[in-house]
Design a protein around this motif. Structure first.
Motif, PDB file in Angstrom:
ATOM      1  N   TYR A   1       0.905  -1.725   0.286  1.00 54.59           N
ATOM      2  CA  TYR A   1      -0.057  -0.088   0.156  1.00 54.59           C
ATOM      3  C   TYR A   1       0.614   0.949   0.072  1.00 54.59           C
ATOM      4  O   TYR A   1       1.734   1.276   0.620  1.00 54.59           O
ATOM      5  N   VAL A   2       0.702   2.108  -0.662  1.00 52.48           N
ATOM      6  CA  VAL A   2       1.708   3.386  -1.634  1.00 52.48           C
ATOM      7  C   VAL A   2       0.314   4.388   0.029  1.00 52.48           C
ATOM      8  O   VAL A   2      -0.691   4.705  -0.147  1.00 52.48           O
ATOM      9  N   SER A   3       0.963   4.782   1.286  1.00 52.02           N
ATOM     10  CA  SER A   3       0.479   5.267   2.623  1.00 52.02           C
ATOM     11  C   SER A   3       0.432   6.418   2.651  1.00 52.02           C
ATOM     12  O   SER A   3      -0.310   7.228   3.156  1.00 52.02           O
ATOM     13  N   GLY A   4       1.587   6.862   1.978  1.00 51.66           N
ATOM     14  CA  GLY A   4       1.380   9.011   1.344  1.00 51.66           C
ATOM     15  C   GLY A   4       1.992   9.380   0.693  1.00 51.66           C
ATOM     16  O   GLY A   4       3.098   8.768   0.087  1.00 51.66           O
ATOM     17  N   LEU A   5       1.815  10.346   0.357  1.00 49.04           N
ATOM     18  CA  LEU A   5       2.659  11.094  -0.661  1.00 49.04           C
ATOM     19  C   LEU A   5       2.521  13.056  -0.255  1.00 49.04           C
ATOM     20  O   LEU A   5       1.649  13.409   0.507  1.00 49.04           O
TER      21      LEU A   5
END
Length: 410
Positions: free
Chosen positions: A219-223
């Protein structure tokens, strides 16, 4: 020019020759913490700092952030509702998503704190707006709303600022969209499907998918991003930095700590999860220090104030403002333009309603310690801080008790 023991007091010599502009430029490169230490060096340096209005102003702002009593201005107080997402930087507005019997987007003027528009995102319940962002042309919101074959439909809505009309909707991901950002003419979205999707927003009525970044394995949890770079984190504790506009990965690192959130103020970035934050120098690609939230709760949101070196405001034609413009008007006789790099603060919120603040200038100057430099409680301890925005002078918070508050330090 006196020279004693092969040592030269540069600041003293500049002051003696009345080279005030050069001396001022040197002071501008020092963080407030270093200015404070410089004052304790000797009486001459104390007077040099005292006689520079810009340095005095920065020291006063730093004092207010860390010790002053902020003015608290309520924007929204809706018990029984939940603030699910909030955006206030850059630009002229405070925009937040509110979940109750429906999902709405509320838009307030940042200077007057007056309601200017309310966009009804969805009449369905449950429906939620997990992330939103805006610039001077559009508001972009993401929502999961209707059941589709046993799952949720994850949709981006693009609204025109000029008349608050809906320009288009589209679905760049098949799973939960955790973050949405704007970079120049691009929308960046991070999802549980492990990808970052880059969408061209040149024509808001016809968004066009440009890239799908697939470097993350979970999962890409932050950007977060500025005009030139993107930093992303995934739940397997990997942080990546990408360039704009090529969207190629510049470097990747294992954070070795729980990593669900990220915020960037180039060249600095902060990552975090549970009760641990990590401050990074992205330009030099190294970890500066692990930080402890000193909280019974877990990290829910984190932001950094933006330094003047961070470049043009992300996703907007508004230019970053700093104290330099007003000071230049006050000192119009100076021929050389002075630049104020500003100070960068880390601000985090947890699921028990607590705000923590770190002054990065103290950490970078070598001041020991990992605990917050300041903490304060927002509302009841059971109320999670669900969204957060910061600028040079204030913190804006949203929580699950239906509150949006502005904490002003000037």
């Amino acid at each position: 020019m006196s020279l004693k023991n092969n040592k030269l007091d540069i600041l003293g010599e500049l002051q003696k020759r009345n080279l005030i502009n050069i001396l001022g430029n040197i002071l501008d490169q020092l963080s407030p913490h270093c200015l404070r230490l410089l004052q304790f060096t000797c009486s001459l340096y104390r007077e040099i700092v005292k006689d520079d209005p810009r340095s005095v102003r920065r020291l006063e702002l730093s004092r207010r952030w860390l010790y002053g009593q902020p003015t608290v201005l309520p924007i929204c107080q809706r018990p029984g509702y939940m603030v699910t997402a909030l955006a206030a930087h850059p630009g002229d507005s405070i925009i937040f998503g509110l979940l109750g019997d429906n999902a709405t987007v509320n838009m307030y003027k940042k200077d007057t704190l007056k309601l200017t528009a309310r966009l009804e995102q969805s009449r369905e319940f449950p429906a939620s707006i997990p992330a939103l962002v805006y610039n001077d042309q559009v508001v972009v919101t993401c929502v999961y709303e209707s059941l589709v074959q046993g799952g949720l439909n994850h949709v981006l809505y693009i609204w025109r600022r000029e008349d608050n009309s809906l320009a288009s909707t589209f679905s760049p991901h098949s799973q939960l969209i955790r973050t949405v950002k704007l970079a120049n003419n691009f929308i960046l979205t991070a999802s549980n499907d492990g990808t970052i999707v880059v969408t061209d927003l040149t024509n808001p009525s016809q968004p066009t998918l440009k890239h799908t970044l697939t470097g993350h394995k979970d999962y890409v949890s932050g950007l977060d991003n500025d005009a030139s770079r993107v930093v992303s984190v995934s739940v397997d504790n990997i942080m990546k930095v990408w360039s704009i506009p090529s969207f190629k990965c510049v470097f990747s690192v294992n954070t070795e700590t729980p990593t669900l959130k990220v915020s960037m103020s180039w060249p600095l970035a902060v990552t975090g999860g549970k009760t641990t934050l990590v401050l990074w120098n992205l330009e030099l690609q190294f970890k500066i220090r692990e930080l402890n939230m000193e909280s019974l709760g877990s990290l829910s949101v984190v932001c950094m104030t933006y330094s003047a070196d961070a470049g043009t405001s992300i996703g907007s034609r508004y230019k970053k403002t700093s104290s330099s413009s007003s000071c230049q008007q006050q000192h119009a006789g100076q021929q050389t333009k002075r630049r104020n790099p500003g100070n960068v603060y880390i601000v985090s919120g947890d699921n028990h309603g607590k705000i923590s603040i770190w002054d990065t200038s103290r950490i970078i100057a070598g001041h020991s310690g990992v605990d917050p430099h300041r903490q304060f409680q927002i509302g009841p301890t059971a109320s999670m801080i669900s969204s957060l925005a910061v600028d040079e002078y204030s913190i804006i918070t949203g929580d699950w008790a239906g509150q949006v508050l502005v904490w002003k330090f000037v």
